[in-house]
Design a protein around this motif. Structure first.
Motif, PDB file in Angstrom:
ATOM      1  N   THR A 266       0.838  -1.102  -0.085  1.00  0.00           N
ATOM      2  CA  THR A 266       0.074  -0.094   0.108  1.00  0.00           C
ATOM      3  C   THR A 266       0.826   1.075  -0.176  1.00  0.00           C
ATOM      4  O   THR A 266       0.481   2.115  -0.847  1.00  0.00           O
ATOM      5  N   LEU A 267       1.745   1.258   0.779  1.00  0.00           N
ATOM      6  CA  LEU A 267       2.771   2.491   1.057  1.00  0.00           C
ATOM      7  C   LEU A 267       3.692   2.632  -0.512  1.00  0.00           C
ATOM      8  O   LEU A 267       3.756   3.681  -0.845  1.00  0.00           O
ATOM      9  N   GLU A 268       4.009   1.635  -0.958  1.00  0.00           N
ATOM     10  CA  GLU A 268       4.828   1.544  -2.350  1.00  0.00           C
ATOM     11  C   GLU A 268       3.804   2.153  -3.641  1.00  0.00           C
ATOM     12  O   GLU A 268       4.210   3.115  -4.187  1.00  0.00           O
ATOM     13  N   ASN A 269       2.506   1.721  -3.358  1.00  0.00           N
ATOM     14  CA  ASN A 269       1.546   2.409  -4.259  1.00  0.00           C
ATOM     15  C   ASN A 269       1.358   3.925  -4.124  1.00  0.00           C
ATOM     16  O   ASN A 269       1.274   4.522  -5.239  1.00  0.00           O
ATOM     17  N   SER A 270       1.289   4.227  -2.940  1.00  0.00           N
ATOM     18  CA  SER A 270       1.168   5.594  -2.490  1.00  0.00           C
ATOM     19  C   SER A 270       2.173   6.475  -2.921  1.00  0.00           C
ATOM     20  O   SER A 270       2.130   7.442  -3.684  1.00  0.00           O
ATOM     21  N   LEU A 271       3.503   5.991  -2.826  1.00  0.00           N
ATOM     22  CA  LEU A 271       4.821   6.708  -3.377  1.00  0.00           C
ATOM     23  C   LEU A 271       4.667   6.781  -4.933  1.00  0.00           C
ATOM     24  O   LEU A 271       4.977   8.036  -5.563  1.00  0.00           O
ATOM     25  N   LYS A 272       4.328   5.868  -5.544  1.00  0.00           N
ATOM     26  CA  LYS A 272       4.161   5.853  -7.031  1.00  0.00           C
ATOM     27  C   LYS A 272       3.090   6.853  -7.515  1.00  0.00           C
ATOM     28  O   LYS A 272       3.251   7.813  -8.409  1.00  0.00           O
ATOM     29  N   ASP A 273       2.189   7.175  -6.543  1.00  0.00           N
ATOM     30  CA  ASP A 273       0.869   7.903  -6.936  1.00  0.00           C
ATOM     31  C   ASP A 273       1.568   9.386  -6.662  1.00  0.00           C
ATOM     32  O   ASP A 273       1.260  10.306  -7.494  1.00  0.00           O
ATOM     33  N   PHE A 274       2.441   9.565  -5.556  1.00  0.00           N
ATOM     34  CA  PHE A 274       2.941  10.881  -5.279  1.00  0.00           C
ATOM     35  C   PHE A 274       3.851  11.165  -6.385  1.00  0.00           C
ATOM     36  O   PHE A 274       3.908  12.285  -6.877  1.00  0.00           O
ATOM     37  N   GLU A 275       4.742  10.378  -7.074  1.00  0.00           N
ATOM     38  CA  GLU A 275       5.980  10.623  -7.839  1.00  0.00           C
ATOM     39  C   GLU A 275       4.975  10.886  -9.361  1.00  0.00           C
ATOM     40  O   GLU A 275       5.705  11.695 -10.100  1.00  0.00           O
ATOM     41  N   LYS A 276       3.912  10.366  -9.668  1.00  0.00           N
ATOM     42  CA  LYS A 276       3.210  10.570 -10.625  1.00  0.00           C
ATOM     43  C   LYS A 276       2.825  12.190 -10.515  1.00  0.00           C
ATOM     44  O   LYS A 276       2.829  13.055 -11.903  1.00  0.00           O
ATOM     45  N   GLN A 277       2.395  12.736  -9.727  1.00  0.00           N
ATOM     46  CA  GLN A 277       1.932  14.202  -9.244  1.00  0.00           C
ATOM     47  C   GLN A 277       3.037  14.936  -9.635  1.00  0.00           C
ATOM     48  O   GLN A 277       2.920  16.057 -10.065  1.00  0.00           O
TER      49      GLN A 277
ATOM     50  N   GLU B 164       7.352  12.649   1.675  1.00  0.00           N
ATOM     51  CA  GLU B 164       8.658  12.180   2.722  1.00  0.00           C
ATOM     52  C   GLU B 164       7.950  11.387   3.913  1.00  0.00           C
ATOM     53  O   GLU B 164       8.836  10.689   4.210  1.00  0.00           O
ATOM     54  N   GLY B 165       6.951  11.945   4.301  1.00  0.00           N
ATOM     55  CA  GLY B 165       6.345  10.931   5.632  1.00  0.00           C
ATOM     56  C   GLY B 165       6.168   9.374   5.255  1.00  0.00           C
ATOM     57  O   GLY B 165       6.373   8.525   5.800  1.00  0.00           O
ATOM     58  N   THR B 166       5.554   9.479   3.897  1.00  0.00           N
ATOM     59  CA  THR B 166       5.414   8.114   3.277  1.00  0.00           C
ATOM     60  C   THR B 166       6.734   7.175   3.159  1.00  0.00           C
ATOM     61  O   THR B 166       6.783   5.994   3.604  1.00  0.00           O
ATOM     62  N   LYS B 167       7.675   7.902   2.673  1.00  0.00           N
ATOM     63  CA  LYS B 167       8.741   7.107   2.730  1.00  0.00           C
ATOM     64  C   LYS B 167       9.641   6.578   4.103  1.00  0.00           C
ATOM     65  O   LYS B 167       9.952   5.683   4.228  1.00  0.00           O
ATOM     66  N   LYS B 168       9.389   7.826   4.982  1.00  0.00           N
ATOM     67  CA  LYS B 168       9.655   7.163   6.314  1.00  0.00           C
ATOM     68  C   LYS B 168       9.034   5.921   6.758  1.00  0.00           C
ATOM     69  O   LYS B 168       9.529   5.178   7.384  1.00  0.00           O
ATOM     70  N   ASN B 169       7.614   6.010   6.704  1.00  0.00           N
ATOM     71  CA  ASN B 169       6.885   5.074   7.186  1.00  0.00           C
ATOM     72  C   ASN B 169       7.305   3.743   6.588  1.00  0.00           C
ATOM     73  O   ASN B 169       7.303   2.507   7.287  1.00  0.00           O
ATOM     74  N   LEU B 170       7.553   3.786   5.086  1.00  0.00           N
ATOM     75  CA  LEU B 170       7.818   2.505   4.369  1.00  0.00           C
ATOM     76  C   LEU B 170       9.240   2.050   5.025  1.00  0.00           C
ATOM     77  O   LEU B 170       9.373   0.672   5.005  1.00  0.00           O
ATOM     78  N   ALA B 171      10.291   2.711   5.167  1.00  0.00           N
ATOM     79  CA  ALA B 171      11.572   2.560   5.793  1.00  0.00           C
ATOM     80  C   ALA B 171      11.317   1.618   7.224  1.00  0.00           C
ATOM     81  O   ALA B 171      11.803   0.634   7.461  1.00  0.00           O
ATOM     82  N   LEU B 172      10.359   2.340   8.007  1.00  0.00           N
ATOM     83  CA  LEU B 172      10.007   1.635   9.332  1.00  0.00           C
ATOM     84  C   LEU B 172       9.441   0.389   9.179  1.00  0.00           C
ATOM     85  O   LEU B 172       9.464  -0.739   9.721  1.00  0.00           O
TER      86      LEU B 172
ATOM     87  N   GLU C 144      10.297  -3.536  10.462  1.00  0.00           N
ATOM     88  CA  GLU C 144       9.544  -4.243  10.990  1.00  0.00           C
ATOM     89  C   GLU C 144       9.301  -5.666  10.195  1.00  0.00           C
ATOM     90  O   GLU C 144       9.214  -6.780  10.695  1.00  0.00           O
ATOM     91  N   TRP C 145       9.233  -5.719   8.830  1.00  0.00           N
ATOM     92  CA  TRP C 145       9.035  -6.818   8.266  1.00  0.00           C
ATOM     93  C   TRP C 145      10.294  -7.736   8.276  1.00  0.00           C
ATOM     94  O   TRP C 145      10.185  -8.892   8.468  1.00  0.00           O
ATOM     95  N   GLU C 146      11.304  -6.969   8.212  1.00  0.00           N
ATOM     96  CA  GLU C 146      12.876  -7.708   8.135  1.00  0.00           C
ATOM     97  C   GLU C 146      12.828  -8.453   9.517  1.00  0.00           C
ATOM     98  O   GLU C 146      13.248  -9.449   9.645  1.00  0.00           O
ATOM     99  N   THR C 147      12.528  -7.908  10.630  1.00  0.00           N
ATOM    100  CA  THR C 147      12.758  -8.387  12.032  1.00  0.00           C
ATOM    101  C   THR C 147      11.882  -9.602  12.123  1.00  0.00           C
ATOM    102  O   THR C 147      12.035 -10.794  12.611  1.00  0.00           O
ATOM    103  N   ALA C 148      10.430  -9.402  11.605  1.00  0.00           N
ATOM    104  CA  ALA C 148       9.475 -10.512  11.802  1.00  0.00           C
ATOM    105  C   ALA C 148       9.729 -11.881  11.113  1.00  0.00           C
ATOM    106  O   ALA C 148       9.926 -12.875  11.252  1.00  0.00           O
TER     107      ALA C 148
END
Length: 646
Positions: free
Chosen positions: A590-601, A621-629, A633-637
């Motif tokens: 979902t976050l990656e798709n949001s970034l794509k939408d922002f980049e298109k804008q 920028e906020g979405t990029k940070k959320n994606l990194a976090l 979280e995914w890598e740890t799990a």
């Protein structure tokens, strides 16, 4: 190329094949399918030159070679496994002997300046070159690779073939065929005695093989993995589909619908013609037209639609009596045969209604632990059978122990008691022994029919702990489907030993792998187990070990060492982690798709002239940070989950 032209053969008064023709191309991967008795094995024997057809011919180019693995092999005796496999390199071995003989002769000669000595040197050089060209220097490595791929370990290679069972003898024969590298490989049920890892190795080998492959198998996943063409034998004819098995099934259903429609139209036309003949037969003025219609009717080739046997679709296991919570439990169990340890200090428990698959290489103890749990095999340690547990057990050897002179009906009639005596014909019908088939003698039954009969016999009493050891060997696909549907509806505890991936798919909720005298449990069915195991490359294992050392993560206990309560806690934790990983993956998407939408804008003309562009950049920028976090979280799990799997 192998060409089959106008082949015909009778069996029992009926045609097995009636004027069939097809061609096997250089890279064809053909699955031969059809119901039991359709003639699949017979066709392979004819292609291999081991049986003659009554009419027609099998044509092949000069020097064309065929390798054939039948269901009935002659056991090899008196050689080591390696030496028996090496017989596939006949020409290499002959050249090796020639090099050795010339070398010995040169060693014993002292006439170094003579013409004869010089001639021998040239002969040795030629022999060495040919030896290398034939693959002599890599022969041992190639032999070991194939034997190990088929399940042998290094220590097996120097053991005598006499020490191995029929299933392992089949593997040796299969290894010889693969090492010979014939132009065409013919395989009759090659997976019947292979474990899952060996099946996957063979599947990959055949997919990449340079020659053609024709195989008979009841393993759908294996057929789908290997074949690119399916030939169905039906009503003495063949139907050629340029597709693997799953696609063939869809295309066959479409063809069957068309065939039924054509047959119905033909029957209407025939009935109409017959009415005309009957109505005007006595009218002299129409005699010519009547005779014409009669001749026309005689020439009509009737469209035949093979009957679909739906009699067994409603077959169900008897309702399981209620048992205690724990059905069977093994604590600190060790099993040895003389000096050889098969299982060492293993723990395992099965609860009411639980469904577990035992998998692993042959000889690792799957069948042994099954027998220990039901009490037919002794072992060190403690084994407990729960309250009110009634056991049903099926193993392949039971099919071979049926009275050969008894009829199918006799076998069930002798075993049935009480109310079941009234349901004998229904039970036999459910296992495809309807009509006269119920009075066949056991000794004339095929392997699949014997297996079905042994399964039917087992079901005469309601049980709540069902143990099935390789139940699908020799069952055709329809019989396997019937058994699987019944097992999915079965409400007792189920323990199944099998190498059949498609059969196991969706059938169990836990897979237990047997390896190195120990057990390891994986929640989920066979698909999930294979997904996890395919991650276990050596580099990844080393990486995980290094990560554990860096993070001071304690090494997980082997599941063989866990108590039942510890195992339940472990399974719960694994399910939580699996859920966490899945949720993270969805959020990441979902976050990656949001970034794509922002980049298109941001890429649109005049974006930075818009009033709200700063807010978009902040959100980006906020979405990029959320994606990194979320990635962290995914890598740890994921790492925690993989540490459970090790």
């Amino acid at each position: 190329m192998l060409a089959i032209s106008h082949l015909s053969i009778h069996f029992g008064g009926n045609y097995l094949f009636d004027d069939i023709s097809f061609v096997i191309g250089t890279r064809d991967r053909i699955g031969l399918v059809g119901k039991n008795g359709a003639g699949k094995s017979t066709l392979l024997k004819i292609l291999a030159g081991e049986q003659e057809s009554e009419k027609g011919a099998v044509s092949k180019p000069n020097e064309y070679t065929i390798g054939y693995l039948s269901q009935d092999i002659v056991a090899a005796r008196g050689k080591t496994v390696y030496n028996e496999a090496a017989t596939a390199f006949k020409e290499v071995l002959e050249m090796e002997r020639r090099v050795r003989d010339i070398s010995e002769e040169l060693t014993n000669r002292t006439d170094y300046e003579s013409d004869e000595y010089s001639t021998l040197i040239h002969k040795l050089t030629d022999a060495n070159e040919k030896f290398e060209m034939l693959g002599g220097s890599t022969m041992r490595g190639t032999i070991e690779e194939v034997l190990k791929g088929l399940g042998f370990v290094q220590s097996d290679l120097d053991r005598l073939t006499d020490e191995f069972s029929g299933g392992w003898q089949m593997r040796i024969e299969l290894a010889k065929i693969l090492l010979t590298k014939p132009d065409c490989i013919l395989l009759d049920e090659p997976t019947n005695h292979l474990d899952i890892e060996s099946i996957e190795w063979l599947e990959n080998f055949l997919k990449n093989y340079e020659g053609s492959v024709v195989l008979v198998s009841h393993d759908r996943a294996f057929l789908d993995g290997v074949t690119n063409r399916t030939i169905e034998i039906q009503n003495a004819k063949i139907y050629d589909y340029k597709a693997a098995y799953s696609v063939y099934v869809e295309q066959r259903a479409e063809r069957r619908e068309q065939l039924i429609s054509a047959a119905e139209n033909q029957q209407k036309q025939i009935a109409q013609t017959e009415r005309f003949i009957e109505r005007f037969r006595s009218k002299a003025t129409l005699a010519t037209r009547v005779q014409s219609r009669i001749k026309l009717l005689e020439k009509v080739e009737r469209i035949e639609v093979e009957d679909e046997d739906n009699s067994a679709i409603n077959f169900k296991f008897p309702e399981a009596p209620r048992s205690g919570l724990v059905v069977a439990e093994a604590e600190n169990v060790t099993k040895r045969y003389d000096e050889k340890v098969i299982l060492k200090g293993v723990n395992f428990a099965l609860e009411r209604g639980e469904r577990v698959a035992f998998v692993g290489k042959n000889g690792e103890g799957k069948s042994t632990l099954s027998k220990i749990l039901i009490g037919t095999e002794s072992a060190e340690g403690k084994v407990t059978i729960g309250t009110n547990v009634k056991i049903g057990y099926y193993a392949q050897h039971q099919a071979e122990m049926l009275d050969p002179d008894a009829t199918v009906f006799d076998i069930i009639d002798r075993a049935a008691t009480g109310e079941m005596r009234l349901k004998i014909r229904s039970l036999l019908g459910a296992f495809l022994f309807s009509g006269d088939a119920a009075f066949k003698k056991v000794k004339v039954l095929s392997g699949g029919e014997k297996s079905r009969l042994a399964l039917a016999k087992m079901l005469l009493e309601p049980v709540n702990f069902l143990v099935l050891d390789e139940p699908t060997n020799h069952l055709d696909m329809r019989s396997k489907d019937i058994l699987k549907l019944a097992l999915l509806a079965y409400d007792g505890a189920l323990l199944v030993v099998s190498h059949d991936r498609e059969f196991l798919e969706g059938l169990t909720e836990k897979v237990v792998e047997f390896k190195n005298q120990s057990l390891k449990a994986y929640p989920g069915d066979i698909t999930e187990f294979l997904r996890i195991r395919k991650l276990d490359s050596l580099k990844e294992i080393e990486a995980k070990t290094a990560l554990q050392n860096l993070q001071n993560i304690p090494e997980q206990k082997s599941t063989a060492q866990l108590s039942r309560e510890e195992q339940k806690v472990r399974d719960r934790e694994m399910r939580k982690l699996e859920k966490k990983v899945s949720e993270c993956e969805k959020e990441i998407e979902t976050l990656e798709n949001s970034l794509k939408d922002f980049e298109k804008q941001m890429e649109t003309d005049g974006f930075y002239a818009q009033a709200g562009f700063k807010k978009v950049l902040e959100d980006y920028e906020g979405t990029k940070k959320n994606l990194a976090l979320k990635m962290e979280e995914w890598e740890t799990a994921q790492m925690e989950l993989e540490s459970f799997a090790d």
